[in-house]
Structures are given as C-alpha cells and as structure tokens.
Design an enzyme around this catalytic site. Sequence first.
Site, PDB file in Angstrom:
ATOM      1  CE  LYS A   1      -2.291  -8.693  10.023  1.00 14.48           C
ATOM      2  NZ  LYS A   1      -2.395  -9.914   9.207  1.00 14.48           N
TER       3      LYS A   1
ATOM      4  CB  ALA B   1      -5.111  -2.928   6.208  1.00 11.91           C
ATOM      5  CB  SER B   2      -4.700  -8.523   6.084  1.00 14.43           C
ATOM      6  OG  SER B   2      -3.758  -8.725   7.103  1.00 14.43           O
ATOM      7  CG  HIS B   3      -8.777  -9.435   4.216  1.00 13.74           C
ATOM      8  ND1 HIS B   3      -8.227  -9.711   5.455  1.00 13.74           N
ATOM      9  CD2 HIS B   3     -10.060  -9.094   4.438  1.00 13.74           C
ATOM     10  CE1 HIS B   3      -9.171  -9.565   6.368  1.00 13.74           C
ATOM     11  NE2 HIS B   3     -10.287  -9.192   5.782  1.00 13.74           N
TER      12      HIS B   3
ATOM     13  NE  ARG C   1      -2.974  -2.497   2.934  1.00 13.08           N
ATOM     14  CZ  ARG C   1      -4.222  -2.851   2.653  1.00 13.08           C
ATOM     15  NH1 ARG C   1      -5.076  -1.960   2.211  1.00 13.08           N
ATOM     16  NH2 ARG C   1      -4.608  -4.092   2.827  1.00 13.08           N
TER      17      ARG C   1
END
Length: 140
Positions: free
Chosen positions: A107, A96-98, A47
């Site tokens: 994390k 923010a993963s998925h 990102r």
Amino acid sequence: MFIDYDIRGLYPKEVNEKLASFLANKFYYFLKKNKISRSIFLGIDERNSSIKLASAFANSYLNLPQAKITYLGVTPSPVFYFLCIKNKQAGVIVTASHLPLKYNGFKFILPNGLIWTYRGNFKKITSKNKNIEIKYKKKY
C-alpha cells in the site's frame, strides 16, 4: 492482484522480491517526477514474507539518488497512514491486510493522503542487488 488502492497477491507466485524492487523504482521515479521528497516511511505487517519484501524494496529504493527510508517496523495500517499524513511524507507498507497469510502486498500513500498504485506494464521486472536485509524479531 491490482486493486484501485493497493497491490495484493499470493506470495511468492504473484507478489515477490522482484516485484518489490520493481515497485521501489517506479514509486521513486513517480515521486521525483512530481517533485515530492524521496524520503519515505516503510512499514510492514507481521507476515513472514513482509520482511523479505520490505528488504527487497529498501535495497532497490536506497540505491537511487536522494532516497531515504525511515523504517517503522510492524505498524498497523491506520497508524502508518496517520504518520505519513501528519509528517507530509510518502510511504509504503507491506501488508495484505485481512487476507490469509499466504498473501501479501503493498500500500502506497502520498504526503497529501492520496493513494498511489502502479498502472503500467509488468513485462520487464528485474531485480538488482540484495545487500540490505531488514531483520525483525517478534516480541511474543
């Protein structure tokens, strides 16, 4: 915004550089209090906001005594977790993963593989210097 295993929210409304600096300080002092090495891994996802958040985190963290960061660059979460556990080293990954690209988050993992997340008060979030900038160029 705060889940049991990570911190996620809209960037920059909920998750931003001030929060990154705040979390860097909180994570550092947690490690220090628990006599855990302050040498950590730092990874990001792809990102656009991740590099900004990682820079703010690193800037605050590295201003603290005995703080050291091994920057991993773009790293899949499972690889990040593997490296932390294998090397018995704490770490943070900005992701923010998925979730959609307008989100981002953090994390944290401890050397024993347990997850750390901040459970305190966010009323006094301030930012310090912004003199470290992490740069990333996509290869494709």
